[in-house]
Design an enzyme around this catalytic site. Structure first.
Site, short mmCIF file in Angstrom:
data_model
loop_
_atom_site.label_atom_id
_atom_site.label_comp_id
_atom_site.label_asym_id
_atom_site.label_seq_id
_atom_site.Cartn_x
_atom_site.Cartn_y
_atom_site.Cartn_z
CE LYS A 76 -3.91 1.90 2.65
NZ LYS A 76 -4.83 1.64 3.78
CB SER A 151 -8.11 3.60 2.75
OG SER A 151 -7.28 2.93 3.70
CB SER A 175 -8.33 0.50 5.46
OG SER A 175 -9.00 1.72 5.37
N1 GLN Z 1 -13.10 3.84 6.20
C1 GLN Z 1 -12.44 4.16 7.41
C2 GLN Z 1 -12.00 5.60 7.40
O1 GLN Z 1 -12.25 6.23 6.44
C3 GLN Z 1 -11.30 3.23 7.64
C4 GLN Z 1 -10.02 3.69 7.07
C5 GLN Z 1 -8.87 2.79 7.44
O2 GLN Z 1 -9.03 1.74 8.02
N2 GLN Z 1 -7.69 3.28 7.12
O3 GLN Z 1 -11.43 6.09 8.31
#
Ligand code: GLN
Length: 481
Positions: A76, A151, A175
């Site tokens: 990532k 994400s 994410s």
């Molecule tokens: N969707 C969640 C957020 O926007 C999780 C993001 C993540 O786990 N990095 O914060």
């Protein structure tokens, strides 16, 4: 050539001479090129990957290869790899080159994995659809009109489309698991404190964890074995010994499994997912496992608590991106104040700015007690209740996501609707427990959804073993809504 389905398959094909590691890397490079429209990769490390492949081939010939020989992996774009760019899919890190390796990168390389590139994600890992990347959204390889989730959208798309065999993502509120659910891949968030975050660009430090995205459980176990354990650069790590996860994949005995009533009965849950869980429960009972329906009265507080605390931490973590220390600096800056102001205004995207402002607000004098301190107390209640359930139960079984992958733009105009996508994943981050999303079901249009298991702290070993059992016996039972 066909893409290998596991690390052990790749290694045995290389050993028996079906192909070399270099052929395998070339094969993936070709697939990445062919699938460019997915926008999964931010950058392909062609040169360093091919060079590394030659070294690994040499080692395999002499029988001195590490545990991950044969694994071609992507990172990532928020994990630092020395002498390579890293951007968190943000303009503000434009041109920034990492001067050191994240601990996870060192560990991958030491065991002879080959890093093929960095993967698109929501900017600073903030999002649930990958639509917040400054470099365009990632398409879901299973249906290109739909999001891959976020994400870690590039990380899951790359595995689902065979652009590499596995990837690393980060999971602050889902994410890894939510996008795994949307793309039919396996995503594991380890216990807070199991894997070093040194070299991970921080979003919300009391939540962030790095974890693997794979096609199967044995590969996830192998990666966990290599990545877990103490690191002098991350003081949040536990000194608990790291089990040989990959050798402990035989699930033994009958399990006690909790099912949270409020999750299954939730109005927002796709009926196909609800039906699947009900039939899974019946099957598990027939196998002799005990299913306990439990109540978790905090479901509606989970998402607000998560967003108050993570935005607060983000507003502090992102203070370092000021136009002076890293990457992007506004051309219109003329003094110190305008350097900060203009670089941050131009460098951050809309969602990141929204969160920095929200986080600054909840921490500000007069509001701190009402929001931040209160959310800390609610977090404690959520953690206590989660652990109370896990006293009598080996696992909590719940959906990974309320629905299958949604179409682009569906939630973009309403941040709260987007935040509610995380309703089932944030519990494990608020509480700190390990959790996995398994690609067990399919709903309308053949779209996959994940089933989630949460385990006790540091019990990744039984979690992986039971997941392996489910993956081997219950994959893809199709249910109609
Ligand atoms: N969707 C969640 C957020 O926007 C999780 C993001 C993540 O786990 N990095 O914060």
């Amino acid at each position: 050539m066909k893409a290998p389905s596991s690390v052990s398959e790749a290694l045995s094909s290389i050993k028996t001479g079906s192909y070399t590691t270099k052929d395998l890397v070339s094969f993936y490079l070709h697939r990445i090129e062919e699938n460019k429209d997915l926008n999964a990769f931010r950058e392909v490390f062609e040169k360093t990957a091919l060079e590394a492949a030659e070294r690994v081939d040499e080692k395999i010939r002499s029988g001195t290869q590490g545990k991950l020989a044969g694994l071609v992996i992507g990172l990532k774009d928020n994990i630092c790899y020395k002498n390579h760019q890293v951007s968190a899919s943000s303009k503000i890190l434009d041109g920034f080159i990492s001067i050191y390796n994240a601990t996870v990168v060192d560990r991958l390389i030491n065991e002879d994995a080959i890093i093929i590139g960095r993967l698109n994600c929501d900017e600073f890992a903030m999002g649930s659809s990958n639509e917040n990347s400054a470099f365009g959204a990632v398409k879901n390889p299973l249906d290109k009109n739909r999001v891959p989730g976020g994400s870690s959208g590039g990380s899951v798309a790359a595995v689902a489309a065979d652009l590499c065999l596995a990837t690393l993502g980060s999971d602050t509120g889902g994410s890894i698991r939510q996008p795994a659910s949307f793309t039919g891949t396996v995503g594991l968030k380890p216990t807070y404190g199991r894997i070093s975050r040194y070299g991970l660009i921080a979003y919300a430090s009391s939540f962030d964890q790095i974890g693997p995205i794979t096609k199967n459980i044995p590969d996830a176990a192998l990666l966990m074995e290599v990545l877990s354990g103490m690191d002098e650069y991350d003081s949040t790590l536990s000194s608990k010994p790291v089990p040989s996860y990959s050798k402990e994949l035989q699930s033994a005995g009958r399990k006690n499994i909790a099912v949270i009533k409020e999750c299954i009965e939730n109005d927002g849950l796709n009926p196909a997912i609800r039906n699947y869980i009900r039939s899974l429960i019946d099957e598990l009972k027939k196998e002799g496992h005990t299913i306990n329906e439990v109540s978790f009265p905090y479901l509606e507080y989970m998402v607000p608590t998560y967003y108050v605390l993570t935005t607060a931490e983000a507003s502090s973590n992102l203070g370092r991106f000021d136009g002076v220390h890293y990457g992007y600096r506004s051309k219109a800056a003329y003094d110190l104040d305008s350097t900060y102001r203009k670089s941050r205004t131009e460098g951050f995207g809309k969602e990141v700015k929204r969160r920095i402002m929200l986080g600054t607000f909840v921490l500000s004098e007069g509001y701190y007690d009402a929001y931040y301190a209160k959310a800390q107390r609610v977090r404690r209640l959520i953690r206590n209740r989660t652990n109370e359930i896990l006293k009598d139960n080996d696992f909590i079984l719940l959906p990974s996501t309320p629905d299958v992958a949604f179409e682009f733009g569906k939630n973009s105009s309403d941040p709260v609707k987007m935040y509610l996508e995380d309703i089932f994943t944030v519990q494990a981050n608020l509480a700190g427990n390990p959790a996995i999303s398994l690609p067990l079901g399919k709903a309308e249009n053949d779209l996959p959804f994940g089933i989630q298991l949460i385990a006790r702290d540091f019990e990744e070993s039984p979690l992986l073993a039971f997941s392996n059992h489910l993956m081997n016996t219950k994959t893809l039972i199709k249910t109609e809504s």
